[in-house]
Scaffold this motif. Structure first.
Motif, PDB file in Angstrom:
ATOM      1  N   TYR A 155       2.951  -3.072   3.819  1.00 56.59           N
ATOM      2  CA  TYR A 155       3.109  -4.291   3.034  1.00 56.59           C
ATOM      3  C   TYR A 155       2.577  -5.495   3.802  1.00 56.59           C
ATOM      4  N   PHE A 169       6.572   8.922  -5.397  1.00 53.62           N
ATOM      5  CA  PHE A 169       5.430   8.123  -5.808  1.00 53.62           C
ATOM      6  C   PHE A 169       4.402   9.002  -6.516  1.00 53.62           C
ATOM      7  N   LEU A 223       4.153   3.920   3.322  1.00 54.56           N
ATOM      8  CA  LEU A 223       4.073   2.635   2.658  1.00 54.56           C
ATOM      9  C   LEU A 223       3.783   1.534   3.670  1.00 54.56           C
ATOM     10  N   THR A 255       0.857  -1.182   0.000  1.00 50.06           N
ATOM     11  CA  THR A 255       0.000   0.000   0.000  1.00 50.06           C
ATOM     12  C   THR A 255       0.894   1.233   0.000  1.00 50.06           C
ATOM     13  N   VAL A 256       0.569   2.200  -0.832  1.00 48.02           N
ATOM     14  CA  VAL A 256       1.331   3.452  -0.908  1.00 48.02           C
ATOM     15  C   VAL A 256       0.376   4.614  -0.684  1.00 48.02           C
ATOM     16  N   HIS A 257       0.802   5.563   0.139  1.00 47.64           N
ATOM     17  CA  HIS A 257       0.068   6.821   0.308  1.00 47.64           C
ATOM     18  C   HIS A 257       0.968   7.927  -0.228  1.00 47.64           C
ATOM     19  N   ASP A 258       0.582   8.490  -1.357  1.00 49.82           N
ATOM     20  CA  ASP A 258       1.323   9.569  -2.015  1.00 49.82           C
ATOM     21  C   ASP A 258       0.883  10.876  -1.367  1.00 49.82           C
ATOM     22  N   PRO A 306      -0.506   1.920   5.351  1.00 48.39           N
ATOM     23  CA  PRO A 306       0.804   2.527   5.074  1.00 48.39           C
ATOM     24  C   PRO A 306       1.436   3.113   6.337  1.00 48.39           C
ATOM     25  N   GLY A 332      10.987  10.082  -1.742  1.00 44.68           N
ATOM     26  CA  GLY A 332       9.694   9.637  -2.263  1.00 44.68           C
ATOM     27  C   GLY A 332       9.272  10.404  -3.496  1.00 44.68           C
ATOM     28  N   VAL A 361       8.570   7.183   4.567  1.00 44.95           N
ATOM     29  CA  VAL A 361       9.553   7.239   3.495  1.00 44.95           C
ATOM     30  C   VAL A 361      10.639   8.228   3.902  1.00 44.95           C
ATOM     31  N   ASP A 416       5.454  10.722   1.905  1.00 41.60           N
ATOM     32  CA  ASP A 416       4.880   9.460   1.443  1.00 41.60           C
ATOM     33  C   ASP A 416       5.002   8.393   2.525  1.00 41.60           C
TER      34      ASP A 416
END
Length: 188
Positions: free
Chosen positions: A145, A176, A143, A133-136, A165, A174, A169, A141
């Protein structure tokens, strides 16, 4: 006088051709008469970019994404394509994995991507499905998993499933980019 007339005629012809070409381009038509809109592939969703995770002990943990869902597959996130990679090294210890994407769902600036590991030097990850999962976020940012809570060797991770997330980062790493997915709801 003849020479001046020829120059004007050539200049006028050039302007007419340039104007016609400009009109075709402005209307979305290429030089071959094919619509430019048909040659540009719009995506329904995407996750791209690379970042390192913040670890005060100096671990080198990197995630890179190149995942896409084509417009014609908008209603089926399991038709996503691409790869993502992750690695974790500290001193002479560590490993990496390359994952073939099998699902991508995004909402706003959050993306969940999953796939099956196709290349790795860590036996626990061989042929396992993993999710990230990524939060831009402009503020930093983040992350998450699946292997934080699921054992890749024995737990079956469904497509498009991952953890929140929770990881930060590393500042300045980051980049993303999440293209938000918009599900089209049936009207009948």
């Amino acid at each position: 006088m003849k020479r001046r007339t020829k120059i004007i005629a050539v200049a006028a012809a050039f302007l007419i051709i340039a104007g016609a070409t400009g009109s075709a381009v402005a209307s979305g038509e290429g030089a071959d008469g094919v619509s430019a809109a048909r040659t540009v592939q719009r995506e329904a969703a995407a996750l791209t970019g690379t970042a390192k995770l913040y670890r005060p002990a100096g671990d080198d943990i990197t995630f890179s994404f190149d995942a896409h869902l084509a417009e014609q597959d908008r209603q089926d996130p399991m038709k996503a394509t691409g790869t993502f990679r992750f690695s974790h090294y500290k001193g002479d210890w560590g490993g990496y994995a390359k994952v073939k994407v099998d699902c991508l769902a995004t909402g706003g600036k959050v993306a969940v991507v999953s796939g099956v590991v196709v290349e790795t030097d860590v036996k626990e990850f061989r042929k396992a499905r993993v999710g990230v999962t990524v939060h831009d976020d402009a503020a930093g940012d983040r992350l998450g998993y699946t292997w934080m809570t699921a054992d890749p060797q024995k737990d079956k991770v469904p497509p498009c499933v991952s953890g929140a997330p929770f990881e930060k980062v590393e500042e300045g790493t980051g980049d993303f980019e999440v293209t938000p997915w918009e599900f089209v709801y049936p009207t009948e």
